[in-house]
Design a protein around this motif. Sequence first.
Motif, PDB file in Angstrom:
ATOM      1  N   PRO A 176       0.845  -1.194   0.000  1.00 42.53           N
ATOM      2  CA  PRO A 176       0.000   0.000   0.000  1.00 42.53           C
ATOM      3  C   PRO A 176       0.885   1.250   0.000  1.00 42.53           C
ATOM      4  O   PRO A 176       1.999   1.230   0.527  1.00 42.53           O
ATOM      5  CB  PRO A 176      -0.782  -0.101   1.314  1.00 42.53           C
ATOM      6  N   VAL A 177       0.377   2.328  -0.576  1.00 44.98           N
ATOM      7  CA  VAL A 177       1.143   3.561  -0.689  1.00 44.98           C
ATOM      8  C   VAL A 177       0.554   4.610   0.246  1.00 44.98           C
ATOM      9  O   VAL A 177      -0.660   4.827   0.270  1.00 44.98           O
ATOM     10  CB  VAL A 177       1.123   4.090  -2.140  1.00 44.98           C
ATOM     11  N   LEU A 178       1.429   5.239   1.008  1.00 42.08           N
ATOM     12  CA  LEU A 178       1.053   6.391   1.813  1.00 42.08           C
ATOM     13  C   LEU A 178       1.738   7.601   1.189  1.00 42.08           C
ATOM     14  O   LEU A 178       2.958   7.731   1.255  1.00 42.08           O
ATOM     15  CB  LEU A 178       1.495   6.230   3.268  1.00 42.08           C
ATOM     16  N   ASP A 179       0.947   8.448   0.530  1.00 43.46           N
ATOM     17  CA  ASP A 179       1.482   9.694  -0.003  1.00 43.46           C
ATOM     18  C   ASP A 179       1.485  10.718   1.114  1.00 43.46           C
ATOM     19  O   ASP A 179       0.458  10.947   1.765  1.00 43.46           O
ATOM     20  CB  ASP A 179       0.619  10.212  -1.167  1.00 43.46           C
ATOM     21  N   VAL A 180       2.643  11.310   1.355  1.00 44.46           N
ATOM     22  CA  VAL A 180       2.810  12.310   2.408  1.00 44.46           C
ATOM     23  C   VAL A 180       3.039  13.650   1.720  1.00 44.46           C
ATOM     24  O   VAL A 180       4.104  13.889   1.153  1.00 44.46           O
ATOM     25  CB  VAL A 180       4.004  11.971   3.324  1.00 44.46           C
ATOM     26  N   TRP A 181       2.017  14.515   1.744  1.00 45.13           N
ATOM     27  CA  TRP A 181       2.125  15.842   1.146  1.00 45.13           C
ATOM     28  C   TRP A 181       2.787  16.731   2.185  1.00 45.13           C
ATOM     29  O   TRP A 181       2.254  16.950   3.274  1.00 45.13           O
ATOM     30  CB  TRP A 181       0.744  16.367   0.750  1.00 45.13           C
ATOM     31  N   CYS A 182       3.969  17.210   1.846  1.00 46.17           N
ATOM     32  CA  CYS A 182       4.841  17.839   2.828  1.00 46.17           C
ATOM     33  C   CYS A 182       5.438  19.130   2.277  1.00 46.17           C
ATOM     34  O   CYS A 182       5.550  19.306   1.066  1.00 46.17           O
ATOM     35  CB  CYS A 182       5.947  16.835   3.158  1.00 46.17           C
ATOM     36  N   GLU A 183       5.816  19.978   3.200  1.00 52.36           N
ATOM     37  CA  GLU A 183       6.494  21.228   2.856  1.00 52.36           C
ATOM     38  C   GLU A 183       7.631  21.391   3.849  1.00 52.36           C
ATOM     39  O   GLU A 183       7.413  21.324   5.052  1.00 52.36           O
ATOM     40  CB  GLU A 183       5.478  22.367   2.938  1.00 52.36           C
ATOM     41  N   LEU A 184       8.848  21.547   3.351  1.00 53.17           N
ATOM     42  CA  LEU A 184      10.030  21.468   4.210  1.00 53.17           C
ATOM     43  C   LEU A 184      10.298  22.707   5.058  1.00 53.17           C
ATOM     44  O   LEU A 184      11.249  22.719   5.830  1.00 53.17           O
ATOM     45  CB  LEU A 184      11.266  21.126   3.369  1.00 53.17           C
ATOM     46  N   GLN A 185       9.468  23.710   4.950  1.00 51.61           N
ATOM     47  CA  GLN A 185       9.610  24.879   5.813  1.00 51.61           C
ATOM     48  C   GLN A 185       8.436  24.944   6.797  1.00 51.61           C
ATOM     49  O   GLN A 185       8.227  25.952   7.458  1.00 51.61           O
ATOM     50  CB  GLN A 185       9.681  26.151   4.956  1.00 51.61           C
ATOM     51  N   ASP A 243      -3.316  -1.453   7.803  1.00 50.05           N
ATOM     52  CA  ASP A 243      -3.568  -2.830   8.233  1.00 50.05           C
ATOM     53  C   ASP A 243      -4.683  -3.457   7.400  1.00 50.05           C
ATOM     54  O   ASP A 243      -4.591  -4.617   7.002  1.00 50.05           O
ATOM     55  CB  ASP A 243      -3.924  -2.873   9.724  1.00 50.05           C
ATOM     56  N   ARG A 244      -5.737  -2.681   7.145  1.00 49.14           N
ATOM     57  CA  ARG A 244      -6.853  -3.192   6.346  1.00 49.14           C
ATOM     58  C   ARG A 244      -6.371  -3.520   4.925  1.00 49.14           C
ATOM     59  O   ARG A 244      -6.660  -4.583   4.380  1.00 49.14           O
ATOM     60  CB  ARG A 244      -7.986  -2.167   6.292  1.00 49.14           C
ATOM     61  N   LEU A 245      -5.610  -2.591   4.339  1.00 48.82           N
ATOM     62  CA  LEU A 245      -5.117  -2.807   2.964  1.00 48.82           C
ATOM     63  C   LEU A 245      -4.181  -4.018   2.895  1.00 48.82           C
ATOM     64  O   LEU A 245      -4.242  -4.795   1.936  1.00 48.82           O
ATOM     65  CB  LEU A 245      -4.409  -1.551   2.445  1.00 48.82           C
ATOM     66  N   LEU A 246      -3.344  -4.165   3.904  1.00 45.87           N
ATOM     67  CA  LEU A 246      -2.424  -5.313   3.926  1.00 45.87           C
ATOM     68  C   LEU A 246      -3.197  -6.618   4.083  1.00 45.87           C
ATOM     69  O   LEU A 246      -2.865  -7.620   3.456  1.00 45.87           O
ATOM     70  CB  LEU A 246      -1.395  -5.141   5.042  1.00 45.87           C
ATOM     71  N   ALA A 247      -4.236  -6.614   4.915  1.00 51.58           N
ATOM     72  CA  ALA A 247      -5.051  -7.821   5.106  1.00 51.58           C
ATOM     73  C   ALA A 247      -5.790  -8.186   3.818  1.00 51.58           C
ATOM     74  O   ALA A 247      -5.896  -9.364   3.465  1.00 51.58           O
ATOM     75  CB  ALA A 247      -6.047  -7.605   6.251  1.00 51.58           C
ATOM     76  N   GLU A 264      -3.194  14.698  16.110  1.00 50.26           N
ATOM     77  CA  GLU A 264      -3.860  13.837  17.081  1.00 50.26           C
ATOM     78  C   GLU A 264      -4.621  12.698  16.405  1.00 50.26           C
ATOM     79  O   GLU A 264      -5.514  12.932  15.600  1.00 50.26           O
ATOM     80  CB  GLU A 264      -4.826  14.676  17.929  1.00 50.26           C
ATOM     81  N   GLY A 265      -4.245  11.463  16.721  1.00 50.66           N
ATOM     82  CA  GLY A 265      -4.945  10.296  16.210  1.00 50.66           C
ATOM     83  C   GLY A 265      -4.668   9.967  14.756  1.00 50.66           C
ATOM     84  O   GLY A 265      -5.179   8.980  14.231  1.00 50.66           O
ATOM     85  N   LEU A 266      -3.848  10.771  14.107  1.00 49.56           N
ATOM     86  CA  LEU A 266      -3.624  10.589  12.680  1.00 49.56           C
ATOM     87  C   LEU A 266      -2.835   9.320  12.378  1.00 49.56           C
ATOM     88  O   LEU A 266      -3.199   8.568  11.478  1.00 49.56           O
ATOM     89  CB  LEU A 266      -2.886  11.811  12.124  1.00 49.56           C
ATOM     90  N   ARG A 267      -1.755   9.074  13.135  1.00 48.65           N
ATOM     91  CA  ARG A 267      -0.954   7.879  12.888  1.00 48.65           C
ATOM     92  C   ARG A 267      -1.808   6.631  13.086  1.00 48.65           C
ATOM     93  O   ARG A 267      -1.736   5.688  12.302  1.00 48.65           O
ATOM     94  CB  ARG A 267       0.272   7.842  13.795  1.00 48.65           C
ATOM     95  N   GLU A 268      -2.646   6.634  14.116  1.00 50.81           N
ATOM     96  CA  GLU A 268      -3.509   5.485  14.376  1.00 50.81           C
ATOM     97  C   GLU A 268      -4.457   5.254  13.200  1.00 50.81           C
ATOM     98  O   GLU A 268      -4.710   4.113  12.816  1.00 50.81           O
ATOM     99  CB  GLU A 268      -4.298   5.697  15.670  1.00 50.81           C
ATOM    100  N   ARG A 269      -4.987   6.330  12.630  1.00 55.32           N
ATOM    101  CA  ARG A 269      -5.897   6.213  11.481  1.00 55.32           C
ATOM    102  C   ARG A 269      -5.151   5.650  10.263  1.00 55.32           C
ATOM    103  O   ARG A 269      -5.669   4.786   9.557  1.00 55.32           O
ATOM    104  CB  ARG A 269      -6.519   7.585  11.159  1.00 55.32           C
ATOM    105  N   VAL A 270      -3.922   6.134  10.026  1.00 58.55           N
ATOM    106  CA  VAL A 270      -3.103   5.609   8.921  1.00 58.55           C
ATOM    107  C   VAL A 270      -2.851   4.115   9.145  1.00 58.55           C
ATOM    108  O   VAL A 270      -2.958   3.313   8.218  1.00 58.55           O
ATOM    109  CB  VAL A 270      -1.772   6.384   8.791  1.00 58.55           C
ATOM    110  N   GLU A 271      -2.529   3.738  10.393  1.00 54.43           N
ATOM    111  CA  GLU A 271      -2.274   2.326  10.698  1.00 54.43           C
ATOM    112  C   GLU A 271      -3.514   1.466  10.454  1.00 54.43           C
ATOM    113  O   GLU A 271      -3.407   0.360   9.927  1.00 54.43           O
ATOM    114  CB  GLU A 271      -1.787   2.178  12.139  1.00 54.43           C
TER     115      GLU A 271
END
Length: 173
Positions: A12-21, A166-170, A155-162
């Motif tokens: 599964p792919v997690l796209d992380v939209w990021c800005e380095l500043q 987990d669902r996609l991997l299953a 808040e709670g974001l990492r848990e939601r990604v997990e």
Amino acid sequence: MSDSSPVRPAAPVLDVWCELQCPDCRDALDDLRVLRARYGDRLELRLRHFPLDKHRHAFAAAQAAEEAAEQGQGWAYVEAVLANVAELDRRGEPFLVDVARELGLDAEEFDTALIDGRHILIVDADQAEGKAIGVTGTPAYVIGGERLDGGKSQEGLRERVEEIADRLLAEGA
């Protein structure tokens, strides 16, 4: 002749939209480290650029991150720059080149890449795609077709990604 070895499903792919500043992206680093440690190569983390107009060095930093990736140290570079958001804000492009030098990358090539703009199209394409899917700030995440906004709160974001990973991997197993 057919190959009877099992085909491993794509991660599964997690796209992380990021800005380095972005200070919020710096704060999100801990979550990204945990995700990388937990999933390893079972989850593909993809850095996507979304430089914000309010940060004058963000576009150059995105190009520099692409050069670092080309030189084989993309995540290390991103982490080093995000760890020093205030320094990037103060010093701009010279700071980006110094970080490359500290990581043992070809600093002259970095300087040249920032001048010749060889990575501009990648940054522009990421930004355009982000806007098209509704990204308005950073960090933002997309996994399994779901967009999660980390700019408001981590808040709670990492848990939601997990949960989604987990669902996609299953489903792929």
